[in-house]
Design an enzyme around this catalytic site. Structure first.
Site, PDB file in Angstrom:
ATOM      1  N   LYS A 273       7.955 -14.784   3.487  1.00  0.00           N
ATOM      2  CA  LYS A 273       7.516 -13.773   4.447  1.00  0.00           C
ATOM      3  C   LYS A 273       6.237 -14.244   5.133  1.00  0.00           C
ATOM      4  O   LYS A 273       5.379 -14.873   4.507  1.00  0.00           O
ATOM      5  CB  LYS A 273       7.287 -12.457   3.702  1.00  0.00           C
ATOM      6  CG  LYS A 273       7.042 -11.239   4.563  1.00  0.00           C
ATOM      7  CD  LYS A 273       6.933 -10.003   3.670  1.00  0.00           C
ATOM      8  CE  LYS A 273       6.607  -8.746   4.438  1.00  0.00           C
ATOM      9  NZ  LYS A 273       6.477  -7.568   3.537  1.00  0.00           N
TER      10      LYS A 273
ATOM     11  N   SER B 213       8.803  -3.482   4.782  1.00  0.00           N
ATOM     12  CA  SER B 213       8.383  -4.464   5.762  1.00  0.00           C
ATOM     13  C   SER B 213       9.057  -5.837   5.595  1.00  0.00           C
ATOM     14  O   SER B 213       8.978  -6.672   6.492  1.00  0.00           O
ATOM     15  CB  SER B 213       6.863  -4.636   5.686  1.00  0.00           C
ATOM     16  OG  SER B 213       6.454  -5.107   4.422  1.00  0.00           O
TER      17      SER B 213
ATOM     18  N   SER C 133       8.442  -1.999   0.272  1.00  0.00           N
ATOM     19  CA  SER C 133       8.752  -3.037   1.264  1.00  0.00           C
ATOM     20  C   SER C 133       9.614  -4.181   0.769  1.00  0.00           C
ATOM     21  O   SER C 133      10.017  -5.026   1.559  1.00  0.00           O
ATOM     22  CB  SER C 133       7.454  -3.594   1.855  1.00  0.00           C
ATOM     23  OG  SER C 133       6.857  -2.649   2.709  1.00  0.00           O
TER      24      SER C 133
END
Length: 465
Positions: A79, A154, A178
Site C-alpha cells: 500500500k 482504505s 481498512s
C-alpha cells in the site's frame, strides 16, 4: 499454467521445489497486471525491471543452496502508505508525490527477506480516511466484481488487486476497518492483527500521532486463510525501529472450541443477507466440532465506535484539516467535515478520557473472551456499498457510519479480527467477521479456516466490465 491464479502457499512450494521459477511467476504476474489493471486502477506504481530483478535473485539463491524463503517468489503488493525504497510514500496525496523513500518499512524488509517479490504499490483514498478508494493523485479504484460497487477502503487497491490476481498477498493498514472492509467488499479475506503485532516505521514520516500508535496496524489480504497465516508469520517479525512492537507468540494457549454468534450487535439493523451468512458460518463451525452459542449483544461497541473517532480523527485534527484543504480532495474533506463538530479543538482532557474509556472497554471485551474465545459477528451491517456513497447527502453519510460500527468499535479496543469471504450474491460479495482477544490471531484464523473449509473459497475474479 497461469501462475497468477495460484495462492502464496502454492507459489512458494513450487518455487522452492524447482517446479517453476520465481521469474516465471513474476512474468506471469506482470502480464496479468498489464491485462487487467488498466480497468481496475488497483496498482498505481510499479517498475517491471525491479520486479524481474527481485525474482531472479530468489532463483539465484535457491540454485546456490542459500534457501529461497518461506514466501519464495510470491508476488506481494504494498500500500502506498508504507515506505518502499525508490517509491513515493504518498498516502494518496498530491502533496506527497515527491516524498521518495530511501529505505524500506520493516514490513517490506520482512517480505523481501522471506523471498517475496514486491509487484507494485496499491491505491488508497487521500489520507487513508475513507471506506472508498479515490483521490486526486491516482484516481479511483474499481471493484473487480461489479462496476459501481466500492472496492472498500482504505486498502481498496490492495483488495481489488488480490481479488483480480494481481499478487497473492496484499499489504493493507487498518485503523477503522481498512483491511477488513475492502477484503469484505472484494470477496477475499483480510486480517487486522492486534496493535503491536506487526512492526511499522516510515523513515519518510517517522512521527505518528498517539491515536494512530494505539490503533493503526498493518495486516495481510489474501484469497485463502492459509495465505493469511503465512503472511502474518512473515510480517510479525520485530524491528528495533518500532518501539511498540510486542514479541507475543503467534500461537497462544489452548482454548475451548467455543464461539459466540451475534447477528445484531449494538442493536444494528443488520441486512438479512449478512445475517444469513453469519448463520451459515456458525453452522460450518458446528459441523467441524465447535460449540456455537447465540448472544443478544457484545461488550461496548457503539460507545467504542464513538470514542474511536476522538483517537482516529481528533488527534491532530486541526493540522489534518488544514492539509486536507490544501490537498483539495472532496472525499477527505467530507470525511473530516462529518466529524468536525465532535472532535475539532479536542483538548487534552477529552483525549485522556478517550484513552481511559478505551482501557475500561477493553477490560470488558477481554472478560467476554474468557467465556467465548471467539466471536462471530458482521463485518458491516450492510452488503458492500455503492461506490462514493459517503459523498451523497447527510443521510447517506450517516448510513455508512452506522453500518461500520462493528469495524470501528473493535478497532478502538484493539482486538484482532479477520474478515472471511463467504460468497457472492448477484455480483456482490458477502462475508463475516471473526474476532478474538488481544494477540489471539491464531484463534481468529483457526475459526476462519473452518468456515472456509466447508464453504466458499475465493478464486481470482476477471473484472466484470
Amino acid at each position: 499454467m497461469n501462475h497468477w491464479e495460484l495462492g502464496a502457499t502454492e507459489i512458494a512450494a513450487g518455487v522452492r521445489s524447482g517446479d517453476f521459477s520465481a521469474e516465471e511467476v513474476a512474468r506471469s504476474a506482470l502480464a496479468r497486471l498489464e491485462s487487467v489493471n488498466p480497468a481496475l486502477n488497483a496498482i498505481v506504481d510499479f517498475q517491471a525491471e525491479r520486479v524481474l530483478a527481485a525474482a531472479r535473485a530468489v532463483d539465484t539463491a535457491r540454485v546456490a543452496g542459500r534457501g529461497a524463503g518461506v514466501l519464495a517468489g510470491v508476488p506481494v503488493t504494498i500500500k502506498v502508505v508504507a515506505d518502499e525504497a525508490g517509491f513515493a510514500t504518498t498516502n494518496g496525496l498530491r502533496l506527497q508525490r515527491d516524498q521518495i523513500a530511501t529505505e524500506d518499512n520493516p514490513l517490506v524488509s520482512h517480505f523481501k527477506a522471506a523471498g517475496a517479490v514486491p509487484l507494485g504499490r496499491t491505491n488508497t483514498p487521500s489520507f487513508s480516511l475513507r471506506w472508498f478508494t479515490s483521490n486526486r493523485l491516482y484516481g479511483s479504484t474499481r471493484n473487480p466484481h461489479r462496476a459501481g460497487l466500492t472496492p472498500g477502503g482504505s486498502s481498496g487497491g490492495a483488495s481489488a488487486a488480490v481479488a483480480a490476481g494481481l499478487g497473492a498477498i496484499g499489504h493493507g493498514t487498518d485503523i477503522a476497518g481498512s483491511v477488513r472492509y475492502p477484503a469484505y467488499a472484494c470477496g477475499v479475506h483480510g486480517l487486522r492483527p492486534t496493535p503491536g503485532r506487526i512492526s511499522y516505521f516510515n523513515a519518510s514520516s517517522p512521527v505518528r500521532g498517539i491515536g494512530q500508535q494505539f490503533m493503526s496496524v498493518s495486516g495481510p489480504i489474501a484469497r485463502s486463510v492459509a495465505d493469511l497465516r503465512l503472511a502474518l508469520e512473515v510480517m510479525a517479525q520485530g524491528d528495533a525501529r518500532d518501539p511498540v512492537w510486542v514479541p507475543a507468540p503467534l500461537r497462544g494457549p489452548a482454548a475451548p472450541r467455543l464461539a459466540a454468534l451475534c447477528t445484531h450487535p449494538a442493536g444494528m439493523d443488520t441486512d438479512p443477507r449478512v445475517v444469513r451468512a453469519l448463520e451459515e458460518a456458525a453452522q460450518r463451525l458446528r459441523d467441524r466440532g465447535w460449540r456455537v452459542s447465540r448472544v443478544d449483544d457484545v461488550p461496548p461497541l457503539r460507545e467504542a465506535a464513538i470514542e474511536h473517532v476522538y483517537l482516529w480523527m481528533g488527534d491532530g485534527f486541526d493540522s489534518r484539516w488544514a492539509k486536507a484543504l490544501k490537498e483539495g480532495d472532496p472525499g477527505a474533506l467530507a470525511a473530516l467535515a462529518g466529524q468536525r463538530k465532535q472532535v475539532a479543538g479536542m483538548d487534552a482532557a477529552t483525549f485522556s478520557d478517550a484513552l481511559t474509556r478505551r482501557m475500561t472497554m477493553l477490560r470488558e471485551w477481554q472478560l467476554f473472551f474468557e467465556d467465548y474465545p471467539v466471536l462471530l459477528m458482521p463485518v458491516s451491517g450492510e452488503l458492500p456499498f455503492p461506490d462514493e456513497l459517503d459523498m451523497g447527502d447527510e443521510a447517506a453519510y450517516r448510513r455508512v457510519w452506522e453500518a461500520q460500527v462493528p469495524l470501528m468499535g473493535t478497532a478502538f479496543v484493539g482486538v484482532p479480527g479477520v474478515s472471511v469471504a463467504t460468497g457472492v450474491e448477484d455480483g456482490v460479495p458477502v462475508g463475516v467477521q471473526v474476532v478474538a482477544g488481544r494477540f489471539r490471531e491464531d484463534l481468529c484464523l483457526d475459526a476462519a479456516a473452518d468456515i472456509e473449509a466447508d464453504g466458499f473459497k475465493p478464486r481470482v475474479v476477471d473484472p466484470a466490465f
